[in-house]
Each structure stands twice: as structure tokens, then as C-alpha cells.
Design a protein around this motif. Structure first.
Motif, PDB file in Angstrom:
ATOM      1  N   UNK A  43       2.361  46.096  54.624  1.00  0.00           N
ATOM      2  CA  UNK A  43       2.269  47.335  53.845  1.00  0.00           C
ATOM      3  C   UNK A  43       3.041  47.203  52.534  1.00  0.00           C
ATOM      4  N   UNK A  44       4.191  46.555  52.580  1.00  0.00           N
ATOM      5  CA  UNK A  44       4.973  46.333  51.358  1.00  0.00           C
ATOM      6  C   UNK A  44       4.204  45.440  50.381  1.00  0.00           C
ATOM      7  N   UNK A  45       3.509  44.440  50.914  1.00  0.00           N
ATOM      8  CA  UNK A  45       2.702  43.571  50.051  1.00  0.00           C
ATOM      9  C   UNK A  45       1.576  44.361  49.385  1.00  0.00           C
ATOM     10  N   UNK A  46       0.925  45.231  50.145  1.00  0.00           N
ATOM     11  CA  UNK A  46      -0.150  46.049  49.583  1.00  0.00           C
ATOM     12  C   UNK A  46       0.385  46.908  48.445  1.00  0.00           C
ATOM     13  N   UNK A  47       1.565  47.468  48.626  1.00  0.00           N
ATOM     14  CA  UNK A  47       2.159  48.309  47.586  1.00  0.00           C
ATOM     15  C   UNK A  47       2.448  47.501  46.329  1.00  0.00           C
ATOM     16  N   UNK A  48       2.985  46.293  46.498  1.00  0.00           N
ATOM     17  CA  UNK A  48       3.295  45.448  45.337  1.00  0.00           C
ATOM     18  C   UNK A  48       2.028  45.115  44.558  1.00  0.00           C
ATOM     19  N   UNK A  49       0.977  44.677  45.273  1.00  0.00           N
ATOM     20  CA  UNK A  49      -0.275  44.309  44.609  1.00  0.00           C
ATOM     21  C   UNK A  49      -0.933  45.520  43.965  1.00  0.00           C
ATOM     22  N   UNK A  50      -0.906  46.653  44.650  1.00  0.00           N
ATOM     23  CA  UNK A  50      -1.529  47.854  44.114  1.00  0.00           C
ATOM     24  C   UNK A  50      -0.866  48.337  42.847  1.00  0.00           C
ATOM     25  N   UNK A  51       0.455  48.356  42.834  1.00  0.00           N
ATOM     26  CA  UNK A  51       1.190  48.808  41.646  1.00  0.00           C
ATOM     27  C   UNK A  51       0.916  47.882  40.471  1.00  0.00           C
ATOM     28  N   UNK A  52       0.921  46.576  40.717  1.00  0.00           N
ATOM     29  CA  UNK A  52       0.695  45.632  39.622  1.00  0.00           C
ATOM     30  C   UNK A  52      -0.723  45.754  39.075  1.00  0.00           C
ATOM     31  N   UNK A  53      -1.694  45.955  39.973  1.00  0.00           N
ATOM     32  CA  UNK A  53      -3.069  46.104  39.517  1.00  0.00           C
ATOM     33  C   UNK A  53      -3.232  47.358  38.664  1.00  0.00           C
ATOM     34  N   UNK A  54      -2.614  48.459  39.088  1.00  0.00           N
ATOM     35  CA  UNK A  54      -2.706  49.701  38.318  1.00  0.00           C
ATOM     36  C   UNK A  54      -2.093  49.514  36.929  1.00  0.00           C
ATOM     37  N   UNK A  55      -0.952  48.842  36.869  1.00  0.00           N
ATOM     38  CA  UNK A  55      -0.282  48.645  35.584  1.00  0.00           C
ATOM     39  C   UNK A  55      -1.089  47.757  34.638  1.00  0.00           C
TER      40      UNK A  55
END
Length: 716
Positions: free
Chosen positions: A413-425
Motif C-alpha cells: 500500500x505504501x508503494x502504491x501511494x509513492x507511485x500514485x503521488x509521483x504520477x500525479x505530480x
């Protein structure tokens, strides 16, 4: 001398609470502890700052990267022994990547200071551990510990038939090597040209030696054979060439040189690498602290990748409970079946190592949940490095969590959050390329090269597809066999082998998705196939039917080795560059002004993005080096008509800056190989430019030629 296998791994806790100081002192005389490794590696890293030669400095610093930070973490977090071979280098590469990109993003870019800080932190970790445990290192016992470490897996190869065969294979390779640079390779690739033909018996002998060593349990010879396979396939791309392979390698060299020159990431708008810069920043850091030129780094990069890759695959197999013999077979398969040319100096090669190491940590988490938490570190390093790899990892990790093959779930779940935030940015940068390219997996699996081309192209495509399909089919059969015979971790290995196919449901990745899918699947396929191969080989001389199975397995290993090498070097006449070509293009770019258009009929042999100057050219014209085929589209099959040539002259005259057309041997071969233009079009185009008063010949050397059209010189 027969290799001796030591008893299975016994898990030890290397934290301060693991044992008493007396126990720790006893252990220091039998093996290196992570704290010892971190201290030695930190010393090597600091020694890399001394005024030594570039290659020696590079060896010292890369030793620190692969061993220091990872061992420092393993000093305080219990890492299962079976996972250490993958965990320590993976964590080290990830930490250096994160440290480099963080320093760049925070405007604290001091490469030497970064190295010193990491070395001091690693050495300090060891010092604190020594103080807390009282288990001080006794350097007098370290030679014994080193010998014990070597014996922990296998003994020395010794003089035996497999070792002798490997030696013969390497001698044949060494005979072929001196005449490989400049080989006029045919369209059937290096293995069908000149001394390159000697690589055929070399790789076949290597495969035979490996099978023989596996059957007779001479694991030292098996390791030697894996090393020989890497030498024959990948060291050839280093010592058998003047400069790095592939025109697209030089785009990455140019990015690194920009960072080294300006101590900054290239501006937004130059290329997508500005949003995914971690590999380039890490490479620039390494170049600055060692003094090694990025092109030299790129030249030797492939052998480095494959050595680390083999170690990680071996470790992954051991984590899943496989014997050392099966683990070595998995490593050999992953090496020889890897025909996809994605091991060049590139973000995807770097992230592939991080990804396979990360998956090994996740596999170890069932018995050691802290491994999944540690896996967040390499995942965080992959996110700003490559666009696609993190999302494949998330898909595979999510399936492993769903089937309760890794824990704790919240690490993923932490990995998903990291990838999601970076993709949005960075969504604005990736959106033009398309998040999804369609839901037809058949179309997404289609190559980006559709022209018929010459017969050699069809033959090579047949070999590549046959090897890929063979690996997938064999893995599927091996999975069924493993399930029916009650083998362990079958579902885990199936997920690793086939989860990447899900990428084809939504993305073609510019026609390269099928290549990435195969590359990502190699770890799981190797882990599935290896136990079946060993089981078949163990049937030798145990009845006719089982002996036939052993013969089939041996033939399969030999054919896969030959097909993998053939496919890897099949495009040699198209992708092998010369130093003269690079020097000419460097001079051309240096003497031109931003805004100049530099085009070829199709790329190959004359790269234009080799220096830091590429950024200014890209900002002035994002399409400055797009090939002529980009402008012509489907009409290129009729090129060059008088109308097309007139339009080219008119458009060049309307530009504010000059237009340059370059020709190269590799480009002409590529045009013929893929059938991108009508036969004879290159000669007709050259002739037209030579006869036109508006075009000036700047350079010519054989098939290599450069023409220039100055803006505003044509009729209005």
C-alpha cells in the motif's frame, strides 16, 4: 575436484540482540558479518577519493555502492542469509539513487560530499554495532573469514571436464575478439560474420559445460560457466566494439553529460527524462566522483548489469527454498535467454536490477516481514527512474498480497501511494505519451516495426519469437509439472512469470511492450523452469525414458543459449557505431547553433545527442533530430520524387537556421533491413543533394556523408 555443498541456510539475527559478545567474537572468525562488510566497503568508497586512475576509482566506488549501504542496513535489520546476495546490492543501489536525486532536487548537489556522507554513515553504523555488541572485528581472522565465505556456497571449480570445456570456450572467444571491432557484419548478425562465427562453438561449449557441471554437481564449474556466458555475450559488446552499441544509448550519455556540465537536471521540455531523472543523476554522481567519462561507463555497463542480475536471480531461487544447484540453473537460464537488448546504459536496465532485487525481498517476507518494509526503499528508487517498471511491480506485488504470498500488506500500500503521488505530480509530462494505448492485447503486443524487410529480418524475428514463446511455454509446462508433483511456491513463481502479460491489456509502450513483458517475466520463468531442468538432468542413465528427458533438457539449454546469443547480436551491422562517427557528430553539433535541424532518413550511426549541447537544440526545436521518415510518413515508400525534394528544399529555406542531412552506413543498412524506403532511394537522395546548388557537402567518408542547407539561400 568435486564441489562441496554446505548444509542449508540457518537463519541468524545479526542485530545487537542476536547473541552474546562471546558468540559474536566466535562468528567473526568463521564469516563476515554485515557490519564487517559495511566497514570494508566504506573504506573502499573513501579510497575511491584518492588520486588514483579512473578505472581503479570506479571499482572502489562501485564496490561501496553494491556492498556498503546495504550491509549497513543488514547490520540492524535481520536479513535471511538466502536473501542477502540480492538484498545488499539492491539496497545499496537504491540508497545511492535516492541520495543522489534527493541532493539534486534539494539543490545540495555535492557529489564528493554525498560519497563521503554515505561512507561515513556506513562505517559509523558498523562502529556503533561493534560498541553495542562488544564484538570488535579482528582483521587477522578476515582472510579465514573470506575463505569461509567462498566455501559457504561452493568450493573452487578445480580441474575437471566442465572446467576444461569452459576454458576452451573462453579461448575460442578470445581468438575471435581482436577482429570483431569493425566487422562488416551481414544482415544475419555477428554470428554469421567473420570471426563472430567463433562465438557459436564458444556459447555451445559453455552450455554443455554448464549442463555437465550440473549433472555431476560440480557447482564451482557451473558458476564458471555462467561467468563465461556473460563474457561471451556481454563483454563482447564492450571489448568487441570501439564505442557503445545502439544509437539510442547516446541520448542517455547526452543527458548525463548535461548534468555533469551544469550540475542541474535538464530543463522541462527537453525530454521526458527531466521528469524521471534518477538514473541520469546517479550516473552523473558516479562520473563526477570517479572521473569516468559517461561514454566509458556506457561501454562497460552491460557486463555489470548481468553479473548483478545473475546474483539476484540465484538469491531469489534460494529464498524460495531451491537448492544451490537449481538456483544456478535459474541464473544461467535468465542470462542466456535474455536476448532483449535492454541491458545497455539506460534507466530500464538499472530499474530491472532494482525490480528483481525488490521482488526477492518481497519473497523473503513470508518468513521475515521486515523484508517487505525494506522493499519500499528500492521501490522508491524505481519510481523517479523509469515510467513503466514501478507499475508492473505494483501489479505483481498486489497479486502476491492477494494470495497471501507476502506480508505485511501495508508495505505494498505504501508503494502504491509513492507511485500514485509521483504520477500525479508529473502527469502533464506523461499524458502526451498516453496512459492507455488501447485494450487490445494482440495489438499492444505487436512490434513497432511492421515492414517486411529482407529475409534475414524474417529469420531473426522467427528466432526471437521462437525463443520467447519457448520460454513462456516451457515455464507453463514446468508450472503444471510443479503443481502436480507438489512443489513449493508454484503460485508465487507463476505470478512472477506471467503477471507482466497484464501490461498488454492497456499499453503498447510505443511498440516495445512485448519486449518489456518478456524481460520482466524472465525472473519468474527462470524460477519455474530451473527445477524441471534439474529433475530431467538427474534422470541421466536411469532408464531409457528418463535419459531421453535428460537429452531433451540438454538440447534445450544449448538451443536456448545459441538462440539467445544470436538474437542479441543479430542487429550488429545496424547498431555497432564507430568512434569516428561519434567524433564527427560531436564536432558538427559543437559548430552548429541551436535551432539547426539535423536529420537522417532513418536513425543509425550518427547520433546527435551525445553532448550537453543537446538540451539547447531540443529547447530551440523539440524535433531537431527527428528522422526524415517522421515528415514523410507513408509517402516515404515513393521517396525521393521531384515534388518531395522540392518541398524539402522549400521548407529548409524557410527555416531561420540551417538544415543538415546526415547519411551513415548503419542507416543505409537499416533502411534495407527493414524495408522502410524503396530500393535505391538512398543513392538517389544523395545524388540529388550532391547536384543541388543549395546543399553543401560538409563531410564524406565512405557511406557516411553530411550535407548542409543554409537558411534563406534558395529561391523565394
Amino acid at each position: 575436484m568435486t564441489a562441496t555443498i554446505h548444509p542449508p541456510d540457518v537463519e541468524h539475527d545479526d542485530g545487537p540482540q542476536a547473541s552474546t559478545p562471546v558468540d559474536q567474537k566466535r562468528l567473526s572468525r568463521s564469516r563476515f558479518r554485515p557490519a564487517d562488510i559495511a566497514l570494508v566497503a566504506a573504506t573502499a568508497g573513501l579510497a575511491g577519493l584518492l588520486p588514483l586512475g579512473g578505472p581503479l576509482k570506479a571499482i572502489l566506488v562501485i564496490t561501496f555502492v553494491l556492498l556498503g549501504p546495504g550491509a549497513a542496513l543488514a547490520t540492524w535489520v535481520r536479513v535471511p542469509r538466502s536473501a542477502r546476495a540480492a538484498a545488499i546490492p539492491t539496497l545499496g543501489m537504491a540508497i545511492v539513487t535516492i541520495a543522489s536525486i534527493t541532493a539534486m532536487w534539494s539543490y545540495r548537489w555535492e557529489p564528493t560530499a554525498i560519497l563521503v556522507l554515505l561512507c561515513v554513515a556506513s562505517a559509523g553504523s558498523s562502529a556503533v554495532w561493534y560498541v553495542r555488541t562488544g564484538a570488535w572485528p579482528d582483521v587477522r581472522t578476515w582472510p579465514v573469514a573470506a575463505a569461509h565465505t567462498c566455501r559457504a556456497v561452493i568450493t573452487a571449480p578445480g580441474l575437471n571436464p566442465p572446467t576444461v570445456i569452459v576454458a576452451i570456450a573462453l579461448i575460442i572467444w578470445a581468438i575471435a575478439l581482436p577482429t570483431l571491432p569493425g566487422t562488416d557484419a551481414s544482415f544475419y548478425g555477428l554470428l554469421a560474420s567473420g570471426s563472430g562465427r567463433l562465438l557459436i562453438p564458444a556459447i555451445l561449449l559453455t552450455a554443455i559445460a554448464f549442463v555437465w557441471a550440473t549433472v555431476t554437481r560440480r557447482l564451482g564449474a557451473a558458476v564458471l560457466a555462467i561467468g563465461a556466458a556473460i563474457v561471451i555475450a556481454r563483454v563482447t559488446t564492450w571489448l568487441g566494439t570501439e564505442v557503445p552499441l545502439y544509437d539510442w544509448t547516446y541520448k542517455h550519455i547526452g543527458v548525463v553529460r548535461y548534468i555533469v556540465t551544469h550540475d542541474l537536471i535538464q530543463p522541462n521540455g527537453t525530454d521526458i527524462y527531466a521528469q524521471w531523472p534518477a538514473f541520469f543523476v546517479t550516473s552523473a554522481w558516479f562520473s563526477e566522483v570517479t572521473g569516468l567519462d559517461p561514454m566509458t561507463m556506457a561501454h562497460v555497463f552491460a557486463p555489470f548489469v548481468h553479473v548483478v542480475l545473475a546474483v539476484i536471480v540465484y538469491s531469489a531461487a534460494r529464498v524460495l527454498g531451491q537448492t544451490p544447484r537449481v538456483a544456478l540453473v535459474a541464473a544461467f537460464i535468465a542470462e542466456v535467454a535474455n536476448w532483449v537488448g535492454q541491458d545497455y546504459f539506460s534507466p530500464q536496465a538499472w530499474t530491472l536490477l532494482l525490480a528483481f532485487g525488490l521482488l526477492t525481498l518481497l519473497l523473503a517476507s513470508r518468513g521475515a516481514p521486515q523484508m517487505a518494509v525494506l522493499a519500499i526503499i528500492p521501490f522508491a528508487a524505481t519510481v523517479p527512474t523509469h515510467q513503466l517498471t514501478p507499475f508492473w511491480l505494483l501489479g505483481a506485488a498486489t497479486l502476491l498480497v492477494f494470495f497471501r504470498r507476502i506480508r505485511p500488506w501495508w508495505a505494498v500500500a505504501a508503494m502504491i501511494a509513492i507511485a500514485g503521488i509521483y504520477l500525479v505530480l508529473n502527469f502533464d509530462a506523461v499524458a502526451p505519451y498516453g496512459i492507455l494505448s488501447g485494450g487490445n492485447p494482440v495489438e499492444n503486443a505487436t512490434s513497432n516495426i511492421t515492414a517486411a524487410g529482407v529475409p534475414a529480418k524474417e529469420f531473426t524475428s522467427l528466432i526471437c519469437r521462437g525463443l520467447s514463446a519457448g520460454v513462456f511455454a516451457t515455464a507453463a509446462v514446468a508450472a503444471i509439472w510443479a503443481w502436480r508433483t507438489g512443489r513449493r511456491h508454484v503460485l508465487t513463481r507463476v505470478i512472477l512469470a506471467f503477471s507482466a502479460l497484464c501490461l498488454l491489456l492497456g499499453q503498447s509502450y510505443g511498440g516495445e511492450a512485448i519486449f518489456r513483458v518478456y524481460l520482466y517475466s524472465l525472473l519468474g520463468c527462470s524460477l519455474l523452469i530451473a527445477p524441471a531442468v534439474v529433475a530431467l538432468l538427474d534422470g541421466w542413465r536411469r532408464g531409457v525414458l528418463r535419459s531421453v528427458g535428460a537429452v531433451v533438457a540438454t538440447a534445450g539449454m544449448c538451443l536456448a543459449s545459441l538462440a539467445g546469443l544470436y538474437s542479441f547480436v543479430a542487429l550488429w551491422p545496424l547498431v555497432s557505431e564507430t568512434r569516428t562517427q561519434i567524433d564527427v557528430m560531436n564536432s558538427l553539433v559543437a559548430s552548429s547553433e541551436p535551432g539547426t535541424r539535423i536529420m537522417m532518413m532513418t536513425p543509425g550511426g550518427m547520433p546527435s545527442r551525445t553532448t550537453a549541447d543537446y538540451a539547447a537544440f531540443t529547447l530551440a526545436n523539440p524535433y531537431f533530430d527527428y528522422p526524415l521518415s517522421y515528415d514523410l510518413a507513408e509517402s516515404r515508400f515513393s521517396f525521393p520524387t521531384a515534388e518531395q525534394l522540392g518541398f524539402l528544399d522549400w521548407r529548409a529555406d524557410q527555416q531561420e537556421h540551417p538544415t543538415i542531412v546526415a547519411f551513415s552506413t548503419q542507416s543505409e543498412r537499416s533502411i534495407e533491413y527493414y524495408g522502410e524506403y524503396a530500393p535505391g532511394s538512398v543513392d538517389l537522395f544523395k545524388e540529388a543533394l550532391s547536384e543541388s546548388p543549395e546543399w553543401t557537402l560538409l563531410y564524406q567518408n565512405g557511406d557516411n556523408a553530411i550535407f548542409r542547407h543554409d537558411a534563406g539561400t534558395g529561391p523565394r
